[in-house]
Design an enzyme around this catalytic site. Structure first.
Site, PDB file in Angstrom:
ATOM      1  N   ASP A  37     -11.051   2.643   4.064  1.00 22.28           N
ATOM      2  CA  ASP A  37     -11.238   1.199   3.903  1.00 22.28           C
ATOM      3  C   ASP A  37     -12.724   0.835   3.924  1.00 22.28           C
ATOM      4  O   ASP A  37     -13.095  -0.299   3.630  1.00 22.28           O
ATOM      5  CB  ASP A  37     -10.505   0.468   5.043  1.00 22.28           C
ATOM      6  CG  ASP A  37      -9.597  -0.625   4.532  1.00 22.28           C
ATOM      7  OD1 ASP A  37      -9.559  -0.830   3.307  1.00 22.28           O
ATOM      8  OD2 ASP A  37      -8.939  -1.280   5.356  1.00 22.28           O
ATOM      9  N   GLN A  51      -4.973  -1.956   9.469  1.00 20.46           N
ATOM     10  CA  GLN A  51      -4.796  -3.255   8.813  1.00 20.46           C
ATOM     11  C   GLN A  51      -5.447  -4.360   9.649  1.00 20.46           C
ATOM     12  O   GLN A  51      -5.168  -4.494  10.839  1.00 20.46           O
ATOM     13  CB  GLN A  51      -3.291  -3.532   8.616  1.00 20.46           C
ATOM     14  CG  GLN A  51      -2.985  -4.787   7.827  1.00 20.46           C
ATOM     15  CD  GLN A  51      -3.455  -4.716   6.378  1.00 20.46           C
ATOM     16  OE1 GLN A  51      -3.362  -3.693   5.717  1.00 20.46           O
ATOM     17  NE2 GLN A  51      -3.976  -5.829   5.873  1.00 20.46           N
ATOM     18  N   LYS A  65       0.837  -1.202   0.000  1.00 17.99           N
ATOM     19  CA  LYS A  65       0.000   0.000   0.000  1.00 17.99           C
ATOM     20  C   LYS A  65       0.873   1.255   0.000  1.00 17.99           C
ATOM     21  O   LYS A  65       0.594   2.226  -0.702  1.00 17.99           O
ATOM     22  CB  LYS A  65      -0.960  -0.024   1.205  1.00 17.99           C
ATOM     23  CG  LYS A  65      -2.054  -1.077   1.018  1.00 17.99           C
ATOM     24  CD  LYS A  65      -2.813  -1.438   2.269  1.00 17.99           C
ATOM     25  CE  LYS A  65      -3.712  -2.651   1.995  1.00 17.99           C
ATOM     26  NZ  LYS A  65      -4.394  -3.167   3.171  1.00 17.99           N
TER      27      LYS A  65
END
Ligand code: NAP
Length: 292
Positions: A121, A98, A54
């Site tokens: 996200d 994450q 990322k």
């Protein structure tokens, strides 16, 4: 029949190039450079490698990225403080925690601590809730599921009225993919580990999305001839012919599926690259909204 291979790398490149062009434009207009903060708790090697990918993508796109790496035994309170600082930081437009988090941390509480407008996200309970509601739109759609829809639309004109079968009902892939397919007016059946006689169900699917994390479980004779197959699974299988001792395969038996489906995503090179491209796109959108 040999299926068309849906090229995720090329789709991802187009998305990333478009993001990059808009960021160059922002620089010339002296608008803030989009910023993404990743929060990694613990030292899971797979998570570390996803986070690294990322950051590489951010660098290529011209997005400023900040890596916040925290010990696995961090308390919920300390993690909340970190997220609260990032929430206040005006140079950070997107915050990505994450997943999965180490045991002992409450995932829902952590995701709730990410402000809605920075939830690139798309996992904030309010964003997911809006995804599930008719006539409402989330501020951000989760990246892998939106990548799945993007790839489907590359190949199919319309998803309206199509019979879609989604294998898997996880919070991060199966369920949001299913909700997005419903928003596209497909008719959706969701299968999971307790579903009986899955192959009878998959054989009726015009669109088959596999997100179960079971190497090559979906066989050619599970697939309706001409179906479009999106394989989200990423599984390591031992392979002594490879330097690293393993290779990556999807949830679908690719070679068998090639003979039955009309189009299929490969693993690797299918959904994975598009997922990261969608994160870049969401971060740009977050920065654009912050301009207003
Ligand atoms: P997960 O949280 O483990 O969920 C797996 C889902 O599959 C669950 O709903 C489970 O059912 C179902 N399942 C497991 N075994 C099954 C079986 N034998 N038959 C039917 N259903 C079964 O996994 P995930 O996070 O959704 O990830 C799924 C796969 O996608 C993994 O391979 C992961 O690495 C990959 N992935 C790829 C990307 C990408 O960008 N390409 C992103 C995320 C994930 P229950 O709910 O009943 O347990």
């Amino acid at each position: 029949m040999s299926a068309i291979v849906i090229d995720g790398k090329s789709a991802a490149n187009s998305i990333r190039e478009a993001v990059k062009a808009k960021i160059i434009e922002r620089v010339t207009k002296r608008l803030p450079i989009p910023g993404l903060a990743t929060v990694l708790v613990g030292d899971d090697p797979a998570s570390q490698s996803y986070v690294r990918a990322k950051h590489r993508a951010c660098e290529e796109a011209g997005i400023r990225s900040v890596a916040v790496n925290l010990p696995a035994d961090i308390s919920q309170q300390d993690l909340d403080c970190v997220l609260s600082d990032l929430a206040k930081d005006s140079t950070v437009h997107g915050i990505l925690v994450q997943l999965p988090l180490p045991k002992g941390l409450d995932e829902e509480n952590v995701l709730k601590a990410v402000p809605l407008e920075k939830d690139v996200d798309g996992f904030h309970p309010v964003n997911i809730g809006r995804l599930a509601q008719k006539g409402r739109q989330p501020l951000f759609v989760p990246c892998t599921p939106s990548g799945v829809i993007y790839l489907l639309k590359e190949y199919i004109d319309t998803l309206v009225g199509k019979q879609a079968v989604v294998l898997g009902r996880s919070n991060i892939v199966g369920m949001p993919v299913s909700l997005l397919l419903i928003k596209e007016n497909a008719t959706v059946t969701i299968c999971h580990s307790r579903t009986k006689d899955i192959s009878t169900i998959t054989k009726k699917a015009d669109i088959l999305v596999a997100a179960i994390g079971r190497p090559e479980m979906v066989k050619g004779n599970w697939i309706k001839p001409g179906a479009v197959v999106i394989d989200v699974g990423v599984n390591r299988v031992d392979d002594s012919s490879k330097k690293r001792g393993y290779r990556l395969v999807g949830d679908v038996d690719y070679e068998e599926a090639l003979n039955v489906a009309s189009a299929i995503t490969p693993v690797p090179g299918g959904v994975g690259p598009v997922t990261i491209a969608m994160l870049m796109k969401n971060t740009l959108i977050a920065a654009e909204r912050a301009d207003a």
